[in-house]
Design an enzyme around this catalytic site. Structure first.
Site, PDB file in Angstrom:
ATOM      1  CG  HIS A 100      30.287 -30.873 -18.111  1.00  0.00           C
ATOM      2  ND1 HIS A 100      30.873 -30.289 -16.989  1.00  0.00           N
ATOM      3  CD2 HIS A 100      30.513 -32.122 -18.121  1.00  0.00           C
ATOM      4  CE1 HIS A 100      31.614 -31.419 -16.269  1.00  0.00           C
ATOM      5  NE2 HIS A 100      31.167 -32.616 -17.017  1.00  0.00           N
ATOM      6  CG  ASP A 137      28.627 -36.827 -13.491  1.00  0.00           C
ATOM      7  OD1 ASP A 137      27.956 -37.394 -14.236  1.00  0.00           O
ATOM      8  OD2 ASP A 137      29.883 -36.595 -13.497  1.00  0.00           O
ATOM      9  CG  HIS A 139      33.426 -35.277 -14.335  1.00  0.00           C
ATOM     10  ND1 HIS A 139      32.918 -36.269 -14.815  1.00  0.00           N
ATOM     11  CD2 HIS A 139      34.698 -35.538 -14.578  1.00  0.00           C
ATOM     12  CE1 HIS A 139      33.994 -37.286 -15.357  1.00  0.00           C
ATOM     13  NE2 HIS A 139      35.070 -36.514 -14.903  1.00  0.00           N
TER      14      HIS A 139
END
Length: 245
Positions: A100, A137, A139
């Site tokens: 991220h 993952d 996300h």
């Protein structure tokens, strides 16, 4: 098969789930003595600046404990990538995670984008030109996607879906469409497991994913991203490494 690990990765550096006490220890307990462990060196600021802005680096530097461990995590991914191009698959058992973290921002427990830094360093050193980043993952790795947006030589593929079979099928299609790559890097997040936040994949699915990657016959390295159920995280990592090795 090597596992890149440093004892400092057990340190509690924040209050988020990725930094929770016992998370890395749960993986170490399951790994036992199956694999050879190697320690990384911290990444340098120059390594970080391969994909991040100076402003982002300075923001992270203000959090001294996090900064130290984030440099070490990025160094762990770099070490794993170096082992991969030398002919040995490697898994970086590191934290903080990284997918991220974009060029000038970060969120979701991430600070520096470990996998992106490692891939770009290999490219800058001339070891590879075209790379594929597989992210399983739960996300979407928005940071990774932003870093390599518009770069046709580094492709990002996030595996998602409502059914286990669709996740594996996505990987199959992604690999078929990227047959010209020279390296596979993996953002290995285990939070889509049936006993974790995503509630979807089974432990054996991680072995299947890794086996498909290995079958490509290319250098492969992976780095830990998510995975927050301490009860199953270690088992899932072991399953993934079994398929890769």
């Amino acid at each position: 098969m090597r596992v890149v690990y440093h004892p400092r990765f057990t340190e509690v550096y924040d209050i988020d789930p990725a930094a929770a006490r016992g998370r890395i220890e749960a993986v170490l307990e399951e790994l036992g003595n199956r694999y050879t462990f190697v320690e990384p060196e911290p990444a340098t600021d120059e390594d970080i600046l391969l994909v991040h802005t100076p402003e982002h680096l300075e923001r992270v530097r203000r959090h001294s404990h996090v900064y130290e461990l984030a440099l070490l995590a990025a160094g762990g991914a770099i070490k794993a990538s170096d082992l991969a191009v030398q002919g040995e698959p490697a898994f970086a058992l590191i934290r903080p995670p990284g997918h991220h973290a974009g060029p000038n921002s970060c969120w979701g427990f991430c600070w520096f984008n470990n996998v992106a830094i490692a891939v770009e360093k290999l490219r800058q050193k001339g070891h590879v030109r075209k790379a594929l980043i597989i992210d399983f993952d739960l996300h979407y790795g928005d940071g990774t996607a932003k870093i390599f947006s518009g770069n046709s030589e580094v492709r990002y593929c996030h595996l998602s879906g409502q059914m286990r079979e669709s996740v594996l099928r996505q990987l199959e299609v992604c690999l078929e469409r990227n047959a010209d790559i020279e390296l596979i890097a993996v953002s290995a997040g285990f939070d889509n497991h049936e006993a974790d936040w995503g509630g979807l994949l089974k432990t054996e699915d991680y072995t299947a994913i890794a086996s498909m990657l290995k079958a490509m016959g290319l250098p492969v390295f992976a780095a830990l991203e998510g995975g927050y159920s301490h009860r199953v995280l270690g088992k899932n990592v072991v399953a993934f490494l079994a398929g890769l090795s």
